[in-house]
Each structure stands twice: as structure tokens, then as C-alpha cells.
Design an enzyme around this catalytic site. Structure first.
Site, PDB file in Angstrom:
ATOM      1  N   PRO A   1       7.412  -9.833   7.315  1.00 61.89           N
ATOM      2  CA  PRO A   1       5.984 -10.140   7.372  1.00 61.89           C
ATOM      3  C   PRO A   1       5.346  -9.529   8.609  1.00 61.89           C
ATOM      4  O   PRO A   1       5.975  -9.499   9.662  1.00 61.89           O
ATOM      5  CB  PRO A   1       5.935 -11.674   7.444  1.00 61.89           C
TER       6      PRO A   1
ATOM      7  N   GLY B   1      -2.050  -7.637   2.145  1.00 63.98           N
ATOM      8  CA  GLY B   1      -0.723  -8.195   1.852  1.00 63.98           C
ATOM      9  C   GLY B   1      -0.821  -9.650   1.422  1.00 63.98           C
ATOM     10  O   GLY B   1       0.109 -10.427   1.616  1.00 63.98           O
TER      11      GLY B   1
ATOM     12  N   GLU C   1      -6.400 -14.970  -4.323  1.00 60.98           N
ATOM     13  CA  GLU C   1      -7.808 -14.659  -4.642  1.00 60.98           C
ATOM     14  C   GLU C   1      -8.598 -15.924  -4.975  1.00 60.98           C
ATOM     15  O   GLU C   1      -9.326 -16.009  -5.963  1.00 60.98           O
ATOM     16  CB  GLU C   1      -7.889 -13.638  -5.796  1.00 60.98           C
TER      17      GLU C   1
HETATM   18  N1  LIG Z   1       4.943  -7.289   5.226  1.00 60.75           N
HETATM   19  C1  LIG Z   1       4.909  -6.249   4.407  1.00 60.75           C
HETATM   20  N2  LIG Z   1       5.935  -5.376   4.363  1.00 60.75           N
HETATM   21  C2  LIG Z   1       5.892  -4.307   3.559  1.00 60.75           C
HETATM   22  N3  LIG Z   1       4.891  -4.022   2.735  1.00 60.75           N
HETATM   23  C3  LIG Z   1       3.851  -4.846   2.723  1.00 60.75           C
HETATM   24  C4  LIG Z   1       3.799  -6.006   3.561  1.00 60.75           C
HETATM   25  N4  LIG Z   1       2.628  -6.632   3.307  1.00 60.75           N
HETATM   26  C5  LIG Z   1       2.004  -5.914   2.380  1.00 60.75           C
HETATM   27  N5  LIG Z   1       2.724  -4.849   2.032  1.00 60.75           N
HETATM   28  C6  LIG Z   1       2.383  -3.833   1.045  1.00 60.75           C
HETATM   29  O1  LIG Z   1       1.001  -3.567   1.137  1.00 60.75           O
HETATM   30  C7  LIG Z   1       0.445  -3.403  -0.150  1.00 60.75           C
HETATM   31  C8  LIG Z   1      -0.639  -4.440  -0.349  1.00 60.75           C
HETATM   32  O2  LIG Z   1      -0.024  -5.700  -0.472  1.00 60.75           O
HETATM   33  P1  LIG Z   1      -0.588  -6.792  -1.467  1.00 60.75           P
HETATM   34  O3  LIG Z   1      -0.747  -6.279  -2.837  1.00 60.75           O
HETATM   35  O4  LIG Z   1       0.229  -7.999  -1.272  1.00 60.75           O
HETATM   36  O5  LIG Z   1      -1.986  -6.937  -0.763  1.00 60.75           O
HETATM   37  P2  LIG Z   1      -3.263  -7.719  -1.282  1.00 60.75           P
HETATM   38  O6  LIG Z   1      -3.954  -8.177  -0.059  1.00 60.75           O
HETATM   39  O7  LIG Z   1      -2.878  -8.720  -2.287  1.00 60.75           O
HETATM   40  O8  LIG Z   1      -4.047  -6.531  -1.916  1.00 60.75           O
HETATM   41  P3  LIG Z   1      -5.243  -6.612  -2.991  1.00 60.75           P
HETATM   42  O9  LIG Z   1      -6.470  -6.859  -2.156  1.00 60.75           O
HETATM   43  O10 LIG Z   1      -5.224  -5.271  -3.612  1.00 60.75           O
HETATM   44  O11 LIG Z   1      -4.924  -7.736  -3.926  1.00 60.75           O
HETATM   45  C9  LIG Z   1       1.575  -3.543  -1.145  1.00 60.75           C
HETATM   46  O12 LIG Z   1       2.050  -2.277  -1.468  1.00 60.75           O
HETATM   47  C10 LIG Z   1       2.597  -4.337  -0.380  1.00 60.75           C
HETATM   48  O13 LIG Z   1       3.886  -4.134  -0.850  1.00 60.75           O
HETATM   49 MG   LIG Z   2      -3.544  -9.132  -4.229  1.00 59.11          MG
END
Ligand SMILES: Nc1ncnc2c1ncn2[C@@H]1O[C@H](COP(=O)(O)OP(=O)(O)OP(=O)(O)O)[C@@H](O)[C@H]1O
Ligand SMILES: [Mg+2]
Length: 434
Positions: free
Chosen positions: A18, A42, A138
Site C-alpha cells: 500500500p 487506488g 465509489e
Molecule cells: N499500492 C499499490 N500498488 C500497486 N499498484 C497500485 C497500488 N494502488 C493502486 N495501484 C494501481 O493503480 C491503478 C489504479 O488503482 P485502482 O483501480 O484501485 O484505483 P481507483 O482509485 O479505484 O481508480 P478509478 O478512479 O479508476 O476507480 C491500478 O492499476 C492499480 O493496480
Molecule cells: Mg475504482
């Protein structure tokens, strides 16, 4: 019973590192946790990992839900749970029913823990059992009633905890919960606010590209994770721009026009604009009687010194476009896709933000003002920004105006796929040939 679960050790086993913002969330013990962060921060990964960690806590039995506002989004979180469990915790999976969005794990205490993926667009499925934990991805897109009447109720019996994660969306119910977690207003709440760029894995260049491309407000909300007043609306300064009036053509002016056709409804709207960015004539047609309408449109264009018309077309050979062309109109097609529509809308939004346009006063063009103010944006599951009229409201005036305003665009920017000759130059040539 086994020792308490060490989340850090678990995450290491899961191959999940994380980032600092995510870690803060994972370390919280507050019964109510609210994280407002930008897109691509993320959030979904954080939600899925927190669900797995919660399920592995040594307990005789536990049950938690991972909820998202739509089926697609809930599938996204749940499949992240399943993929991680299947690749790193296979020995702990007691049962997995993917189509039911249900997985049961043997937790660190030898007990059974269940995680269920749920979609909030089917409230009936949210009735029932008491929960040990509830994670919502979300969350701001959930209707407030869903949180109040369905979800928070599930936590009462077992004194469960909740983690709500979201990009902000105005100052609604989620903002109120988030505020309770700020400045120790309520000890039951802990909350965080994190822009997208606090995800160190996110490409800084990509973010800056989006900053340049998107209207400022959209960027501040979606990437900056700011709770903005009245947000959701795409166009700002609509009233400020609505100071104009309808004008007769002037002999020495060049004009452009936008004609909005791509619509299920049998309505089309044309907007004529002069070179100062003033919308000087708007007209609304019914698409039913086309022979007549084509004459009316081409007559209007001729009256405005042979204005160049940009028409949205949904495919090749759009009959109206062809008919206008045959009638001698200077008409160009604007092929409509979600992407090209976004560019069109962004351009209009930027021009309004920069006060480059004047539109007719509200009493002269009430439907135009209403449509502009109602137009809203949202971020799709894939992370791109989508704009549209809310259901029940037309968007023909918006599209007509945006098509006229598109012709002010000198810099094709990210919309290089539509290259139009500069209509003003062409207009000038034609004008001089008259
Ligand atoms: N701690 C982490 N280690 C490695 N990769 C990460 C980490 N956090 C996020 N990512 C990567 O960053 C990208 C975005 O993560 P995620 O889909 O969870 O974000 P999100 O905030 O839900 O995005 P969205 O707004 O598109 O829903 C993904 O490819 C995810 O694997
Ligand atoms: Mg997301």
C-alpha cells in the site's frame, strides 16, 4: 485463537504494497472511515485488500460486504478480491461462488469468514443480514437513502464498521460523513482526503495532461478530490454568459453554425454564432418533415452570409447532412463518438469558463440555459470522464452550441482525430468571392 492479524505481514504475502495514503486507511480502527480520493488513486484496490484483511481476522464467524453503486463496479471490486485470494490464499478458500459474488475463507483463527460483493442498484439485495464490516467503493454515487435505510442498518446488530471510499461529488451526504471525521468532530469517524497524485505509482505526466485537457472544475473534483459546491454540473458561468440577444446578420460579418441532430428525439437545434463568440440566432426543428427543414436550415445559413455549418453525424451518409450538402450549404460533419463528444463538450466548457462566449438571455433562450445548467459529468468505470444530460432533459441546445463553438478551436489538442480546416479562413475566401 491465533494472534491478531498483522495487516502489514498479510499485505506482504499478498504482494500488495500500500502507498502511504492507503496504509493510513488500513491502519484505522474507527467504526466509520471515509476516504475521499481522486480517480486512479487506488481506491478499488484499497477496498479489496481491506476486505480480505478483515475476512482473515481470527473470528469464529464473520461476514462483510463489498458494495459498489453499479453492477459493473461491484464486479470490479469483487473480482479483485477473488483474484488475490485465488493467487495467494488458495489454501484458505472454503467456497467460491463467483456468479453469486460470494467467497468464504478460513480465517487466521480457523473460523469461517464470508465476503459478499453487492451492487447498490438493486436495493432489494441489500436487505437482510447483520454485518461485521461493510466496504463501499465509489460511495458518493450511492443515493443517500441507500446508505441511510439499507446499508448503515446492517451494521447495528454486530457493531460492525464501515469504510466508505469515493471520489467526491459535491457536498452531499458523503461530504457530511467525511466532515465528521475531520478535526475530531466525532470520535467514531476518521476521514481522509487525497488527490490522485498522492498515488506515487500514477504517471505525473498523465495527470498534467488531464489538467490541461479538462475544465478546471472537473479536474479539481476528479483528480484533486475536492468537494465542490454544486458539482456535477459541467458548465459554469452560464448565467454570466447569458447576456446576449438575437441579432440580424451584418453584411461584413462571418458566421458559423452548429446543427445538433444525433438524438433519438425528433428534434434538431441550430445555433449561429458570429466571430465574436456571440450566439446570434437559435432555431429548433422537428426532424419529421425533413424536406422542409433542410430548406429552412439552408436558407438561414445563406442569410448569415453563407455560414459554415458543423453537423454531428452518427455514421457515414447521414441523410440530413447529405441533403444539406446537396442544398448548397457549407456543411462539415462532426462524427459523434463518446470521445469526440467529450472533446466537444470540454471545449464549450472551457470557452464558457474563459468568458469567450455570449449566449442569448434566459428569457430569450430558456431551454438552452436549462440544458446547459443541467448538463452533468461523471467518471466512467474505465476512469474516463463522461458528460451527458440527466435523464429526462434534452441536450440538443448544448450540442448545437458546442458544435458552433467548436469552430473557435484553433488548437486541435487531444482531438486531433477530427481535423477541420479553419472555417474563418474558408469563410473569408467565400465571402470575398461573393
Ligand atoms: N499500492 C499499490 N500498488 C500497486 N499498484 C497500485 C497500488 N494502488 C493502486 N495501484 C494501481 O493503480 C491503478 C489504479 O488503482 P485502482 O483501480 O484501485 O484505483 P481507483 O482509485 O479505484 O481508480 P478509478 O478512479 O479508476 O476507480 C491500478 O492499476 C492499480 O493496480
Ligand atoms: Mg475504482
Amino acid at each position: 485463537m491465533a494472534r491478531r492479524l498483522s495487516k502489514r505481514a498479510l499485505f506482504k504475502d499478498l504482494g500488495y504494497e500500500p502507498h502511504a495514503g492507503q496504509l493510513a486507511v488500513h491502519l484505522s480502527k474507527a467504526p466509520r472511515r471515509v476516504l475521499a480520493s481522486g480517480v486512479r488513486w487506488g481506491k478499488t484496490l484499497c477496498a479489496a485488500m481491506e476486505a480480505l484483511a478483515a475476512a482473515l481476522e481470527p473470528r469464529e464467524r464473520s461476514i462483510g460486504w463489498v458494495v459498489a453503486p453499479t453492477y459493473d463496479l461491484s464486479e470490479r471490486v469483487f473480482s479483485q478480491v477473488v483474484i488475490t485470494a485465488a493467487s495467494h490464499l488458495r489454501h484458505r478458500i472454503v467456497s467460491l461462488k463467483e456468479h453469486e459474488h460470494r467467497i468464504v475463507l478460513r480465517n487466521m483463527g480457523g473460523g469461517l469468514s464470508e465476503i459478499r460483493g453487492k451492487s447498490a442498484d438493486n436495493p432489494v439485495s441489500l436487505l437482510g443480514e447483520g454485518l461485521d464490516f461493510l466496504i463501499i467503493d465509489e460511495a458518493s454515487r450511492l443515493k443517500p437513502a441507500i446508505w441511510e435505510s439499507h446499508l448503515s442498518q446492517r451494521l447495528i446488530d454486530k457493531k460492525g464498521w464501515a469504510l466508505l471510499i469515493s471520489t467526491p461529488r459535491g457536498k452531499g451526504w458523503l461530504y457530511e460523513l467525511w466532515r465528521r471525521g475531520q478535526e475530531q468532530r466525532d470520535p467514531a469517524y476518521e476521514s481522509w482526503n487525497a488527490p490522485s497524485w498522492t498515488n506515487p505509482r500514477l504517471d505525473r505526466e498523465l495527470i498534467e495532461g488531464e489538467r490541461a485537457r479538462l475544465p478546471e472544475r472537473v479536474f479539481r473534483q476528479e483528480f484533486g478530490a475536492e468537494f465542490l459546491e454544486g458539482s456535477g454540473s459541467v458548465f459554469r458561468y452560464v448565467r454570466e454568459a447569458a447576456t446576449g440577444s438575437f441579432q440580424e446578420p451584418e453584411g461584413d460579418q462571418y458566421y458559423v453554425a452548429g446543427l445538433a441532430l444525433a438524438k433519438v428525439e425528433a428534434v434538431a437545434v441550430s445555433v449561429v454564432m458570429n466571430r465574436k463568440g456571440e450566439a446570434v440566432c437559435v432555431d429548433r426543428f422537428h426532424r419529421l418533415d425533413w424536406g422542409l427543414q433542410v430548406k429552412r436550415i439552408s436558407a438561414a445559413c445563406e442569410r448569415f452570409n453563407n455560414a459554415s455549418v458543423l453537423v454531428d453525424t452518427t455514421g457515414a451518409g447521414e441523410p440530413i447532412y447529405e441533403a444539406l450538402r446537396a442544398a448548397g450549404c457549407y456543411v462539415d460533419p462532426y462524427p459523434f463518438t463518446q470521445r469526440s463528444k467529450n472533446s466537444l463538450i470540454n471545449n464549450l466548457s472551457l470557452l464558457l469558463e474563459r468568458r469567450k462566449l455570449v449566449i442569448p438571455r434566459p428569457e430569450l433562450w430558456p431551454e438552452g440555459i436549462e440544458e446547459l445548467e443541467a448538463f452533468e459529468y461523471s467518471v466512467t468505470e474505465a476512469g474516463s470522464v463522461r458528460t451527458s444530460a440527466p435523464s429526462g432533459i434534452h441536450d440538443d441546445c448544448v450540442i448545437g452550441l458546442a458544435l458552433a463553438a467548436w469552430q473557435f478551436k484553433n488548437d486541435p489538442g487531444p482531438s486531433r482525430f477530427i481535423v477541420l480546416p479553419n472555417p474563418w479562413e474558408r469563410r473569408k475566401e467565400r465571402f470575398q468571392r461573393r
